[in-house]
Design an enzyme around this catalytic site. Structure first.
Site, mmCIF file in Angstrom:
data_model
loop_
_atom_site.group_PDB
_atom_site.id
_atom_site.type_symbol
_atom_site.label_atom_id
_atom_site.label_comp_id
_atom_site.label_asym_id
_atom_site.label_seq_id
_atom_site.Cartn_x
_atom_site.Cartn_y
_atom_site.Cartn_z
ATOM 1 N N ARG A 213 1.012 -1.102 0.204
ATOM 2 C CA ARG A 213 0.051 0.026 0.155
ATOM 3 C C ARG A 213 0.936 1.238 0.124
ATOM 4 N NH1 ARG A 213 -5.324 -1.588 2.475
ATOM 5 N NH2 ARG A 213 -5.355 -3.914 1.841
ATOM 6 N N HIS A 222 0.505 1.963 9.951
ATOM 7 C CA HIS A 222 0.626 2.003 8.648
ATOM 8 C C HIS A 222 2.082 1.520 8.204
ATOM 9 C CE1 HIS A 222 -3.203 3.954 8.731
ATOM 10 N NE2 HIS A 222 -3.477 2.695 7.752
ATOM 11 N N GLU A 358 -8.107 -1.188 14.402
ATOM 12 C CA GLU A 358 -8.479 -2.239 13.176
ATOM 13 C C GLU A 358 -7.613 -3.404 12.978
ATOM 14 O OE1 GLU A 358 -9.795 -0.726 9.425
ATOM 15 O OE2 GLU A 358 -9.092 -2.363 8.447
HETATM 16 P P1 ATP Z 1 -6.816 1.512 7.943
HETATM 17 O O1 ATP Z 1 -8.179 1.902 7.951
HETATM 18 O O2 ATP Z 1 -6.247 1.208 9.235
HETATM 19 O O3 ATP Z 1 -5.620 1.977 6.824
HETATM 20 P P2 ATP Z 1 -7.897 -0.280 5.732
HETATM 21 O O4 ATP Z 1 -9.094 -0.261 6.062
HETATM 22 O O5 ATP Z 1 -7.143 0.418 4.683
HETATM 23 O O6 ATP Z 1 -7.130 0.049 7.347
HETATM 24 P P3 ATP Z 1 -8.056 -2.954 4.868
HETATM 25 O O7 ATP Z 1 -7.860 -2.524 3.405
HETATM 26 O O8 ATP Z 1 -9.251 -3.264 5.499
HETATM 27 O O9 ATP Z 1 -7.376 -1.758 5.743
HETATM 28 O O10 ATP Z 1 -6.986 -3.965 5.072
HETATM 29 C C1 ATP Z 1 -7.290 -5.283 6.063
HETATM 30 C C2 ATP Z 1 -6.293 -5.336 6.890
HETATM 31 O O11 ATP Z 1 -4.915 -5.259 6.601
HETATM 32 C C3 ATP Z 1 -6.293 -4.044 8.015
HETATM 33 O O12 ATP Z 1 -7.124 -4.278 8.970
HETATM 34 C C4 ATP Z 1 -4.850 -4.411 8.554
HETATM 35 O O13 ATP Z 1 -4.684 -5.232 9.460
HETATM 36 C C5 ATP Z 1 -4.059 -4.452 7.313
HETATM 37 N N1 ATP Z 1 -3.440 -3.402 6.863
HETATM 38 C C6 ATP Z 1 -4.052 -2.539 5.710
HETATM 39 N N2 ATP Z 1 -3.173 -1.536 5.488
HETATM 40 C C7 ATP Z 1 -2.321 -1.679 6.277
HETATM 41 C C8 ATP Z 1 -0.830 -1.039 6.324
HETATM 42 N N3 ATP Z 1 -0.836 -0.013 5.706
HETATM 43 N N4 ATP Z 1 -0.022 -1.336 7.198
HETATM 44 C C9 ATP Z 1 -0.237 -2.540 7.741
HETATM 45 N N5 ATP Z 1 -1.272 -3.277 8.032
HETATM 46 C C10 ATP Z 1 -2.331 -2.712 7.049
#
Ligand code: ATP
Length: 435
Positions: A213, A222, A358
């Site tokens: 990401r 993140h 989350e």
């Molecule tokens: P956030 O709102 O915290 O940025 P997200 O809604 O973008 O998370 P999702 O796309 O739902 O995250 O991804 C599912 C899971 O992947 C998240 O709950 C988290 O555990 C993990 N995740 C997502 N983005 C990251 C990141 N940049 N770094 C670490 N873990 C991540």
């Protein structure tokens, strides 16, 4: 007899002459006698050097060699009531494999607080500390437990591409790469591929793999590359089936870590709290009220945000709950693949939060071809860019759902580490591309 010692604790009084190999952790020279702490993965063993009884050249080498040098020392095992192991080694020979430069970029045993940046810049050194290694031994165990739990529930482990032609989680965090003259991206999640598999008969799949990401925010949760644990399965009745599957797996992981990771947890001075299942389910609307009562000013449809999640975390902690689902998010906040809750602005999606953060999101997916295409359009994307995915919905797709969990975040929360980077060997973020 010279023995190759892999585990310091296997050296016993009565072994006679042994060879131990490791890093020179510390040297204390007290004039007539010197003590050296030799460290390997398993612990520390004491080398005792009474000056008069040791050959002068050997004494000089061992007492002047720099800290963290790597050596093999042969010597007699003697009983000692001054050391933790109850023994010491009186050296008779040394082989120096690698002499450490001085000064060290950071200490291994010094009791000074070193900045996280310095530690990450010198991760090879940081990882020489048992309490840092313990984190990664627990992570390794966590992955093993996940695989066990998933196999027990009939899931097949799969691998989907990490070089992809389109994103699943929104354009803002896509890393674009050059692919033989074409545009390609690093996969943000295996979402579209694991869903395509739902049309095949491989009806319960999971994947453990990297997700990328392009996060432009610098937060403690993140990073730009993390390990995602994704599950997807068919024949669900509703999103609660998905929640129950996640909690079954997390419960197995927590119990397994507590039991099989007891040694590492002790090194870290941490305990794992096993929360009984089922985990509570809060509705998004309920959460909105809780956070607004606590002083935020969120409108229906807004993301709860970091602050909101924290408030819910505190609210649930008062009820003795670390893990809870927040369900039925506004559909406009969620990606195109989730199922809308008809007649409402909400969706059959949820997050799993752990201590106010989350760690997972999941839900029931839209399996009806026409509705899926309509959602792609509604979100402002071109369905033609997704035919490779939507084709799998055209010829018979069962109802299904699933989740994605960032295992780095799960580990961080479980061990109450202050930053997700603590749970990643070589983290990547906006600033950090090396080591
Ligand atoms: P956030 O709102 O915290 O940025 P997200 O809604 O973008 O998370 P999702 O796309 O739902 O995250 O991804 C599912 C899971 O992947 C998240 O709950 C988290 O555990 C993990 N995740 C997502 N983005 C990251 C990141 N940049 N770094 C670490 N873990 C991540």
């Amino acid at each position: 007899m010279a023995a190759l010692i892999r585990d310091s604790s296997t050296v016993k009084v009565g072994d006679g002459e042994v060879t131990v190999r490791g890093w020179i952790q510390d040297t204390r020279n007290l004039g007539g006698i010197s003590f050296i702490a030799l460290r390997d993965r398993y612990g520390v063993i004491q080398l005792t050097l009474p000056k008069k009884k040791i050959e002068p050249e050997l004494f000089k080498t061992l007492t002047t060699i720099s800290r963290e040098s790597v050596v093999a020392v042969t010597g007699e095992v003697k009983e000692s009531n001054q050391t933790e192991l109850g023994l010491e080694i009186i050296p008779s020979a040394v082989e120096v494999y690698s002499e450490a430069s001085t000064p060290l970029p950071m200490g291994v045993i010094d009791k000074v607080n070193v900045e996280m940046d310095t530690r990450l810049n010198n991760r090879f050194m940081d990882l020489r500390k048992p309490e840092i290694r313990a984190i990664f031994e627990l992570k390794s165990l966590m992955v093993r437990l996940i695989v066990e739990a998933m196999e027990e529930n009939g899931f097949t482990q799969v691998y989907t591409p990490k070089i992809v032609g389109s994103g699943a989680e929104g354009g803002a965090t896509l890393f674009q790469i050059e692919y033989f003259g074409k545009k390609a991206y690093l996969a943000q999640s295996p979402q579209l591929y694991k869903q395509m598999l739902m049309s095949t008969g491989l009806d319960r799949v999971f994947e453990l793999g990297p997700a990328f990401r392009a996060e432009k925010s610098n937060t403690n949760r993140h990073v730009t590359e993390f390990i995602s644990f994704d599950g997807e399965f068919t024949w669900i009745n509703d999103q609660e089936d998905v929640m129950h599957m996640i909690e079954t797996v997390i419960d197995y992981v927590l119990k397994g870590l507590k039991e099989r990771g007891a040694k590492q947890l002790e090194i870290l001075g941490k305990e794992i709290n096993i929360q009984p299942t089922p985990y509570p389910i809060l509705k998004y609307e309920e959460c909105l009220k809780i956070v607004n009562d606590a002083g935020l000013d969120l409108k229906d449809g807004d993301d709860l945000g970091t602050e909101g999640e924290k408030i819910i975390g505190e609210y649930m902690a008062e009820k003795g709950k670390d893990l809870y689902f927040i369900a039925e998010y506004p559909e406009a906040e969620k990606p195109f693949y989730i199922m809308e809750k008809d007649g409402t602005p909400y969706s059959y999606s949820f997050d799993l939060d752990y201590k106010g953060q989350e760690i997972s999101s999941g839900g029931q997916r839209e399996h009806r071809f026409d509705r899926l295409v309509a959602r792609i359009e509604k979100i402002g994307l071109n369905p033609d860019d997704f035919t490779f995915y939507t084709d799998a919905f055209k010829y018979g797709m069962p109802p299904h759902g699933g989740w994605g969990i960032g295992i780095d975040r799960l580990l961080t929360k479980m061990l109450d580490l202050p930053n997700v980077r603590e749970g990643i060997l070589f983290p990547r973020d906006m600033q950090r591309l090396l080591p």
